[in-house]
Design an enzyme around this catalytic site. Sequence first.
Site, short mmCIF file in Angstrom:
data_model
loop_
_atom_site.label_atom_id
_atom_site.label_comp_id
_atom_site.label_asym_id
_atom_site.label_seq_id
_atom_site.Cartn_x
_atom_site.Cartn_y
_atom_site.Cartn_z
N ASP A 225 -93.69 91.60 -40.50
CA ASP A 225 -92.41 92.26 -40.76
C ASP A 225 -91.69 91.51 -41.87
OD1 ASP A 225 -90.31 94.01 -40.57
OD2 ASP A 225 -89.53 93.25 -38.67
N LYS A 226 -90.65 92.15 -42.35
CA LYS A 226 -89.78 91.54 -43.36
C LYS A 226 -88.35 91.69 -42.86
CE LYS A 226 -86.92 92.97 -46.82
NZ LYS A 226 -85.90 94.03 -46.70
N HIS A 227 -87.52 90.69 -43.14
CA HIS A 227 -86.11 90.81 -42.77
C HIS A 227 -85.25 90.38 -43.95
CE1 HIS A 227 -82.53 90.80 -40.23
NE2 HIS A 227 -82.18 89.72 -40.92
N SER A 228 -84.21 91.13 -44.20
CA SER A 228 -83.27 90.75 -45.27
C SER A 228 -81.93 90.41 -44.65
CB SER A 228 -83.12 91.92 -46.24
OG SER A 228 -81.96 91.74 -47.02
N THR B 109 -80.61 99.49 -42.61
CA THR B 109 -81.78 100.36 -42.70
C THR B 109 -81.65 101.57 -41.76
OG1 THR B 109 -83.11 98.48 -43.33
CG2 THR B 109 -84.30 100.35 -42.43
N ARG C 121 -68.92 87.53 -31.94
CA ARG C 121 -68.80 86.79 -33.22
C ARG C 121 -68.03 87.62 -34.23
NH1 ARG C 121 -74.66 85.94 -34.93
NH2 ARG C 121 -73.72 85.07 -36.80
N SER D 161 -79.60 84.37 -34.21
CA SER D 161 -79.46 85.83 -34.09
C SER D 161 -80.65 86.54 -34.76
CB SER D 161 -78.14 86.25 -34.75
OG SER D 161 -78.08 87.63 -34.91
N LYS E 261 -84.45 88.08 -32.64
CA LYS E 261 -84.90 89.47 -32.73
C LYS E 261 -86.29 89.56 -33.37
CE LYS E 261 -80.90 90.31 -34.53
NZ LYS E 261 -79.65 90.74 -35.10
N LYS E 262 -86.51 88.77 -34.40
CA LYS E 262 -87.82 88.83 -35.08
C LYS E 262 -88.92 88.26 -34.18
CE LYS E 262 -86.53 91.22 -37.79
NZ LYS E 262 -87.08 92.54 -38.13
N1 URA Z 1 -78.00 89.45 -39.32
C1 URA Z 1 -78.21 89.28 -37.99
O1 URA Z 1 -79.05 89.94 -37.39
N2 URA Z 1 -77.47 88.37 -37.36
C2 URA Z 1 -76.55 87.61 -37.98
O2 URA Z 1 -75.92 86.79 -37.35
C3 URA Z 1 -76.34 87.80 -39.36
C4 URA Z 1 -77.10 88.73 -40.00
#
Ligand code: URA
Length: 452
Positions: A86-89, A126, A174, A189, A193-194
Amino acid sequence: MSSFLQSIEAKRDGHALSDDALRRFVAGVVAEVPQGRLPDYQISAFLMAIYFQGLDDRERRTLTLAMRDSGETLSFAHDPTRPVVDKHSTGGVGDKVSLPLAPLLACLGFRVPMISGRGLGITGGTLDKLESIPGFTTRLSRDRILRQVETLGVALAGQTEHMVPADRRLYALRDVTGTVPSRHLITASILSKKLAEGLDCLVLDVKFGSGAFMRDFDQARQLARNLVDLANDCGVHTRALLTSMDSPLGRAAGNWLEIRETVACLSGSGPSDLRELVLACAAHLLVQTGRQPDLTDAIEAAANCLDSGAPLARWNDLLAAQGADLARYASMLCADTLAPAIGVVRAHHSGFVSRADSRILGEVIRDLGGGRLQQDSVIDPHVGIDQLAKPGEPIRAGEPLCRIHARTATALEHALTTASAAFQINESPEPGSPLIREVILPPNLPRARAEE
Ligand code: URA
């Protein structure tokens, strides 16, 4: 005195917390009321203590893994011929890389369970972009994601209700307590998730510049280092690209307009910066998984695949699999705009574009209704900007700097005035800065690989 109060006080005073205390904290975040659910005010105080005092490496790891394990996770059959990636931005204006990248990765033979989020502030999400396609559903169950990834190679979905519930509650708090911009909390965070996706490899796009979460390069770099170190420590081969977000990515920003640009990228006619980043993310994953020997070969392999047309066909299959109304989608693609009011910001004089500020343009799009000020704001999918002139390009007086798509004439008028402040035109071209400024590699990679 409650034991959680002691944890708040310990962190407030700068002490490291035990693994047990951090795990009990996460358990209290997701517990039901009679089972010891922590109240919002105590969680908020604790988040603020972390914001000021930070977490050390061990604490960050423990918090992240406890958050990952707060709900259901994905797990794929081991198949070294089809790595799960996967990729995360960290998010930016016009950042639609995930959309063309996902089908490209599937065509390169990867399995891609791409679980994405929604936009907040000026950063587009997305899921919001995908939901501008009529009928397309991003609400897939865990079983459906697993099945579709095995058969189609890719699923584009939101976090299921039961995945990482701790992050959902913590992020909401937050967001209203000024504790989002903590690199410790951001790391936990994102990676909780990843890591819940059951990945073999991950590539991160950590943005810096005016339209990014972290405007400052050194701060973004520190976040990237934390993310890469922790993800690798948890067994997921991870790299991070540090990429500029001083101006929007591509020539379009706004939910539906970015779907159009995705299709252009998949058809070979999209903007060059978008193509560069899509190919770079794919290439790093090819090298990370040992499927290509070096980055040069990997970029060529990714470009050949993209240009073959197979990722565009996979994108169409993905839309059909996730419920898109393909007839309406096709007719929407043919329309020049879906917004009722359209106008153009024009150059006052000739020269070279030296600035197209992504923060200002992102705020214009948000105020047009294309982004969110609050988590429950409703998005207008059709507003935004396109035909964006990019820094470094020559421009003549009267030519378009960007086109604005708005819901009403009043909104358009306001946006035209605000957006013009985003641009600067100089007499001579300024030396351009690279889109990808640095690549952060795992700490123990041999130097030769690190320099590839
Ligand atoms: N993206 C996230 O999923 N969590 C954060 O805290 C900041 C950006």
